[in-house]
Enzyme design. Structure first.
Site, PDB file in Angstrom:
ATOM      1  N   GLU A  16      30.484  12.556  44.687  1.00  0.00           N
ATOM      2  CA  GLU A  16      31.772  12.932  44.180  1.00  0.00           C
ATOM      3  C   GLU A  16      32.015  13.718  43.234  1.00  0.00           C
ATOM      4  OE1 GLU A  16      31.806   8.464  45.550  1.00  0.00           O
ATOM      5  OE2 GLU A  16      30.163   9.925  44.969  1.00  0.00           O
ATOM      6  N   PHE A 199      33.305   0.240  61.342  1.00  0.00           N
ATOM      7  CA  PHE A 199      33.437   1.154  60.342  1.00  0.00           C
ATOM      8  C   PHE A 199      32.215   1.004  59.674  1.00  0.00           C
ATOM      9  CE2 PHE A 199      37.862   1.590  60.906  1.00  0.00           C
ATOM     10  CZ  PHE A 199      38.091   2.945  60.954  1.00  0.00           C
ATOM     11  N   VAL A 200      31.225   1.955  59.680  1.00  0.00           N
ATOM     12  CA  VAL A 200      30.121   1.791  58.942  1.00  0.00           C
ATOM     13  C   VAL A 200      30.017   2.827  57.873  1.00  0.00           C
ATOM     14  CG1 VAL A 200      27.278   2.276  59.468  1.00  0.00           C
ATOM     15  CG2 VAL A 200      28.925   1.609  61.312  1.00  0.00           C
ATOM     16  N   LYS A 201      29.475   2.299  56.619  1.00  0.00           N
ATOM     17  CA  LYS A 201      29.634   2.736  55.457  1.00  0.00           C
ATOM     18  C   LYS A 201      28.683   2.658  54.580  1.00  0.00           C
ATOM     19  CE  LYS A 201      33.876   0.864  54.821  1.00  0.00           C
ATOM     20  NZ  LYS A 201      35.056   0.384  54.617  1.00  0.00           N
ATOM     21  N   SER A 207      34.794   8.143  48.223  1.00  0.00           N
ATOM     22  CA  SER A 207      35.469   9.293  48.553  1.00  0.00           C
ATOM     23  C   SER A 207      35.209   9.577  50.313  1.00  0.00           C
ATOM     24  CB  SER A 207      35.161  10.559  47.902  1.00  0.00           C
ATOM     25  OG  SER A 207      35.504  10.528  46.766  1.00  0.00           O
ATOM     26  N   GLN A 241      34.205  -4.960  60.560  1.00  0.00           N
ATOM     27  CA  GLN A 241      35.075  -4.925  61.581  1.00  0.00           C
ATOM     28  C   GLN A 241      36.514  -3.972  60.951  1.00  0.00           C
ATOM     29  OE1 GLN A 241      36.069  -8.631  63.635  1.00  0.00           O
ATOM     30  NE2 GLN A 241      37.955  -8.622  63.279  1.00  0.00           N
ATOM     31  N   ASN A 345      38.506   0.772  43.462  1.00  0.00           N
ATOM     32  CA  ASN A 345      38.083   2.037  42.691  1.00  0.00           C
ATOM     33  C   ASN A 345      38.279   1.862  41.289  1.00  0.00           C
ATOM     34  OD1 ASN A 345      37.141   4.283  44.499  1.00  0.00           O
ATOM     35  ND2 ASN A 345      38.837   3.032  45.570  1.00  0.00           N
ATOM     36  N   SER A 354      46.401  12.745  44.178  1.00  0.00           N
ATOM     37  CA  SER A 354      45.734  11.204  44.132  1.00  0.00           C
ATOM     38  C   SER A 354      46.745  10.254  44.305  1.00  0.00           C
ATOM     39  CB  SER A 354      44.649  11.196  42.845  1.00  0.00           C
ATOM     40  OG  SER A 354      43.665  11.758  43.301  1.00  0.00           O
TER      41      SER A 354
END
Length: 380
Positions: A16, A199-201, A207, A241, A345, A354
């Site tokens: 980031e 969703f794979v993270k 970000s 999921q 965050n 933002s």
């Protein structure tokens, strides 16, 4: 009354890095210079601290290259003397090595996103120096940087999060880009009963770096490719999921340790291409580089009862994780009105588009006043 001398830290070693640079451009242009004498201190991607580099106030995300903190002919290295605390900030002469004091530092505003800045590391350094700083403490910063542990704490407090599993990819086969682990990962997803899309993270990144949406149920190859992509940013990978609902963000503010946390009107990032029929999710480009991809609506177009529920959940999460100063709490609101936490965050973006400053502006606190409150809240 003498101005307070404030170090603004920016850049850093995380992915980031450019977002921190642009957030800092916004902060430096908005900060009340009648109250604060600002010392911008940049951190390069390699971890070198400098002053007198390129002026961050000219940075944005509109060019062909992303902004970056670099050592320049005019820049000077920053040297810290931990034992000297608030008087322990020095700039070195690159030619002679002689040190010049940067003055008595009243507080530090670490406008750093991601690992090595938002994860408790810089906060721990400043704690050791006994230097006041804006934002969350060591534990809260670390816990919220790691999405796995965020979920652990929130679930223990009775606050729902998206169902998912956590993978330790240090145990996976690097030689074939995890292909030999594909069936095992798919079996774990099925055993957990996770519904698609997934969703794979990375667990400890921000970000939207390394995030992939997996649509097809049972597609082991697509799933493991997404896991491999996420592992480039963190060995700890979450498979979650997908939640049917709207992504609603709420800004929380508590400048002083004794303040009761206050929640802004919740806002929504509206993905404009999704409205046009495109299958879009909130990726890096939608957040920062493509102004036509999304826009912010504050308050979100939801019933007042639901907006208040989001605010209440955001404050509960803020307290559960022992947060301080500021945080942006990102939630899902389901069609039935359930509110669950997506992530938190602890140093949200301060770029011109933002959510955090926009949400407070819509709630009656200007950008400059927001920065002033955050700094004055930690001054001794």
């Amino acid at each position: 009354m003498a101005k307070k001398r404030i170090v603004v830290l920016y850049g850093g070693r995380a992915d980031e890095h450019p977002i921190s640079c642009v957030s800092t451009a916004g902060v430096l242009k908005a900060i009340d210079t009648s109250k604060f004498d600002v010392v911008p201190v940049g951190i390069t991607r390699e971890g070198k601290w400098i002053v007198d580099g390129e002026d961050p106030r000219g940075w944005d995300l509109k060019g062909s290259t992303l902004p970056s903190v670099e050592v320049t002919p005019g820049s000077r290295p920053v040297v810290l003397d931990i034992a000297m605390g608030q008087d322990g900030f020095f700039a070195g002469d690159p030619a002679t090595g002689a040190l010049e004091s940067l003055g008595h530092i009243d507080a530090v505003f670490p406008v750093l996103h991601g690992p090595y800045g938002e994860d408790g590391t810089v906060q721990g350094l400043l704690e050791m120096m006994n230097v006041p700083y804006v934002g969350c403490g060591v534990f809260a910063s670390a816990a919220c940087m790691d999405k796995h542990f965020t979920k652990v704490v929130l679930n223990a407090a009775g606050i729902p999060t998206a169902p998912g599993i956590t993978l330790d990819t240090r145990l996976f086969s690097q030689s074939d880009q995890f292909a030999s682990n594909a069936d095992d990962v798919l079996a774990r997803v099925e055993a957990a009963g996770l519904a698609y899309p997934l969703f794979v993270k990375p667990s400890r990144a921000g970000s939207s770096f390394g995030v992939t949406k997996v649509e097809a149920a049972g597609d082991a190859a697509a799933l493991i490719a997404a896991v491999y992509e996420a592992s480039k940013h963190d060995w700890k990978v979450l498979v979650e999921q997908g939640i049917t609902g709207r992504e609603i963000e709420c800004a929380v503010l508590a400048p002083k340790p004794t303040d009761e946390p206050a929640a802004s009107w919740p806002g929504e990032i509206v993905l404009d291409r999704r409205n046009a029929g495109d299958d879009q999710f909130y990726d890096f480009d939608s957040k920062y580089t493509d102004s036509a991809a999304s826009h912010v609506e504050v308050p979100a177009n939801l019933p007042d009862e639901t907006l208040q529920k989001v605010r209440e959940v955001a404050v509960r999460a803020f307290k559960a994780l022992d947060l301080a100063g500021l945080s942006r709490v990102d939630t899902f609101v389901t069609p039935s009105g359930e509110v669950m936490i997506n992530e938190i965050n602890t140093m949200p973006g301060f770029t011109p588009i933002s959510m955090y400053p926009k949400a407070w502006e819509a709630t009656g606190v200007s950008y400059t006043e927001l920065i002033t409150r955050l700094i004055e809240g930690v001054l001794r």
